[in-house]
Structure formats: C-alpha cells, structure tokens
Design an enzyme around this catalytic site. Structure first.
Site, PDB file in Angstrom:
ATOM      1  N   TYR A  46      39.041  60.967 133.095  1.00 10.82           N
ATOM      2  CA  TYR A  46      40.098  61.849 132.597  1.00 10.82           C
ATOM      3  C   TYR A  46      41.162  61.035 131.894  1.00 10.82           C
ATOM      4  CZ  TYR A  46      42.044  60.580 137.211  1.00 10.82           C
ATOM      5  OH  TYR A  46      42.467  59.901 138.328  1.00 10.82           O
ATOM      6  N   TYR A  98      45.241  61.174 130.933  1.00 10.84           N
ATOM      7  CA  TYR A  98      46.552  61.790 131.118  1.00 10.84           C
ATOM      8  C   TYR A  98      47.190  62.072 129.750  1.00 10.84           C
ATOM      9  CZ  TYR A  98      46.560  60.718 136.125  1.00 10.84           C
ATOM     10  OH  TYR A  98      46.272  60.676 137.459  1.00 10.84           O
ATOM     11  N   TYR A 123      41.572  57.130 133.101  1.00 10.81           N
ATOM     12  CA  TYR A 123      41.111  56.742 134.425  1.00 10.81           C
ATOM     13  C   TYR A 123      39.682  57.220 134.635  1.00 10.81           C
ATOM     14  CZ  TYR A 123      45.744  55.483 136.310  1.00 10.81           C
ATOM     15  OH  TYR A 123      46.939  54.884 136.569  1.00 10.81           O
ATOM     16  N   ARG A 143      42.429  47.393 136.069  1.00 13.11           N
ATOM     17  CA  ARG A 143      42.472  47.479 137.532  1.00 13.11           C
ATOM     18  C   ARG A 143      41.289  48.308 138.017  1.00 13.11           C
ATOM     19  NH1 ARG A 143      45.564  47.382 142.023  1.00 13.11           N
ATOM     20  NH2 ARG A 143      45.718  49.238 143.325  1.00 13.11           N
ATOM     21  N   GLU A 166      48.251  52.953 148.420  1.00  8.06           N
ATOM     22  CA  GLU A 166      47.538  51.711 148.144  1.00  8.06           C
ATOM     23  C   GLU A 166      48.197  50.527 148.853  1.00  8.06           C
ATOM     24  OE1 GLU A 166      47.685  51.515 143.879  1.00  8.06           O
ATOM     25  OE2 GLU A 166      46.223  53.132 143.675  1.00  8.06           O
TER      26      GLU A 166
END
EC number: 4.1.1.-
Length: 178
Positions: A18, A20, A26, A48, A71
């Site tokens: 997806y 943003y 991501y 990352r 996290e």
C-alpha cells in the site's frame, strides 16, 4: 486477487502493498493472529524491514480490521485495514529520536534490536511525531499463514513492482530466485 474479506481468517495470511497519501510505500503481511512482517519501500524509512513483530490483530466488523503494536524503537503503530475497498488508515507515533535519527532504524530490525534499545535509551523520546495517513492498497496476495518466504530479504527498488507483476512468487506463494 479477487477475494472478499468477511472474517478474521480471511485477513490472516494476507500480504499487502500500500501507498500512503504522503507517498510512503509499505509492504505488510498478516503472518498469523499475533504476528506481522513488513518492509518499507518509500519515505524516510525506506530500506527498513521487520519479521515476527508481535501485534494485536482484531476484526472490528466484517471486512474491517485493526492492527496495533509497539516496536523496539518505541514507535507505536495503529492500522485500520478495509481491504474490500482497497483502503487503509494508519497512525504512526514516532519517538523524537526516530525523527532525528531515522538512519538508525533503516536496517533489518531483527538483527539490531540491541541498537534500537540503546538508541531509545540514549536519545529523547518526546515529543512524539504523530503521522496519521490514508493509504491505497495496490496489491493483495493470499500467502497463507506463517509463510517465511513473504518477507524474507531486504527491500530493493523494484521489489513492489516485481510482486505486483507476478515476478517474485510462484503459484504456491514461494519466493522465486532465492
């Protein structure tokens, strides 16, 4: 993939890509009922990737799911998936140190948790940067639960396009060209 999401089981084992509205891309996988894996392909955290992140995963109503976790960096994440509409809303709460030193987090987190914890202790946490964004889901794949091939290598520039074009996984959702 043509699939209608109604139950939590419909959601678990699903692989998403997806983007943003702010342009960050991501890739995210509902590995099972308590674990997610993801890679970041665009934005300030591109590069990352994370495996086996513990998360709270629930169905709010048929076809709408909430996923939340904290996290090792101290970043809090809350995602609301509406896959039947190919939409997502995410809110990410970044500690001040992550805003100031994003380069520390752009790695395979699982191999650097000690570094994340040390940075969390060394640098300031507050005020947090709150990033609420809508996203458009550009890919939905049925990977099955606990598939270690889904997020199994560092992100590279064309990876999302390779997945969307069918060049990354075979028909049984195993990675090609290992």
């Amino acid at each position: 993939m043509d699939k209608t999401f109604n139950t939590l089981d419909d959601f678990l084992g699903t692989h998403f890509i997806y983007t943003y509205d702010n342009g960050w891309e991501y890739e995210w996988y509902a590995k099972n009922d308590h674990t997610v894996d993801y890679r970041i392909h665009g934005g300030m955290f591109a590069g990352r990737w994370v495996k086996d992140q513990e998360a709270n995963i629930v169905m709010l109503v048929p076809g709408i799911y909430k996923v939340a976790w904290t996290e090792p960096t101290g970043t809090d994440v809350a995602l609301d998936f509406v896959p039947n509409e190919k939409k997502l809303n995410g809110t990410i709460f970044f500690p001040k140190w992550v805003q100031k030193h994003p380069e520390i987090t752009v790695t395979f987190q699982n191999e650097h948790i000690d570094v994340m914890k040390a940075a969390r202790e060394k640098y300031e946490t507050y005020p947090k940067l709150v990033v609420p964004e809508f996203a458009h889901i550009t890919y939905i794949g049925s990977a099955g639960q606990n598939n270690e091939d889904v997020i199994s290598e560092a992100p590279y520039k064309e990876l999302p396009n390779d997945i969307r074009a069918g060049k990354y996984f075979d028909k049984s959702y195993k990675r090609l060209n290992k």
